[in-house]
Design an enzyme around this catalytic site. Sequence first.
Site, PDB file in Angstrom:
ATOM      1  N   GLY A  23       0.810  -1.214   0.000  1.00  0.00           N
ATOM      2  CA  GLY A  23       0.000   0.000   0.000  1.00  0.00           C
ATOM      3  C   GLY A  23       0.840   1.260   0.000  1.00  0.00           C
ATOM      4  CG  HIS A  24       1.579   3.048  -3.081  1.00  0.00           C
ATOM      5  ND1 HIS A  24       1.408   1.710  -3.366  1.00  0.00           N
ATOM      6  CD2 HIS A  24       1.186   3.710  -4.190  1.00  0.00           C
ATOM      7  CE1 HIS A  24       0.938   1.566  -4.594  1.00  0.00           C
ATOM      8  NE2 HIS A  24       0.782   2.779  -5.117  1.00  0.00           N
ATOM      9  CG  LEU A  25      -0.500   9.492   0.521  1.00  0.00           C
ATOM     10  CD1 LEU A  25      -2.008   9.580   0.414  1.00  0.00           C
ATOM     11  CD2 LEU A  25       0.014  10.287   1.730  1.00  0.00           C
TER      12      LEU A  25
END
Length: 171
Positions: free
Chosen positions: A120-122
Amino acid sequence: MTERLWAPWRLEYVQNADAQEGCVFCVAAAADDDEAHLVVHRGERAFVLLNKFPYASGHLLVAPYRHGLDFDDLADEEALEIHRLGAAGLAALRTVYRPEGFNLGWNIGRIAGAGIPGHGHLHVVPRWSGDTNFMPVLADVRVIPEHLVATRRRLAEAWSARPGTAANPSE
Ligand SMILES: [Zn+2]
């Protein structure tokens, strides 16, 4: 919004992401060469890198070092640091590129556009009025274009020029 962020090269990216060896975030996190992996800043629990397949110039990704997490899996400390790194990213981008606005968000699942669903990443995407008209099309997944290397250097310098920010509380 969907139309404004439409990016035809994303399809090739998603197709190629499956063929790459290992997770690009884990590879970049473990690597020594920040320039080769487009790492802009390393925090304690999370780090920042340029998206190799950007929606716009300066498109940043903020990811935890731990693989297998998504928005709803983060430990409190990871969530806080990712938030602060995103905020520091806004500041660095404002310094270097003076965007008129930003989109920040998480793509969860392939249907939502996640190219690397396992880590996951922003996304931190700077925006300019009319930016869909000149966004670059980057087709080659193996070669880092020179402008990305230059962008990484400018943002890393803007970052390190701001000691004592929330992202670097120990400095
Ligand atoms: Zn990973």
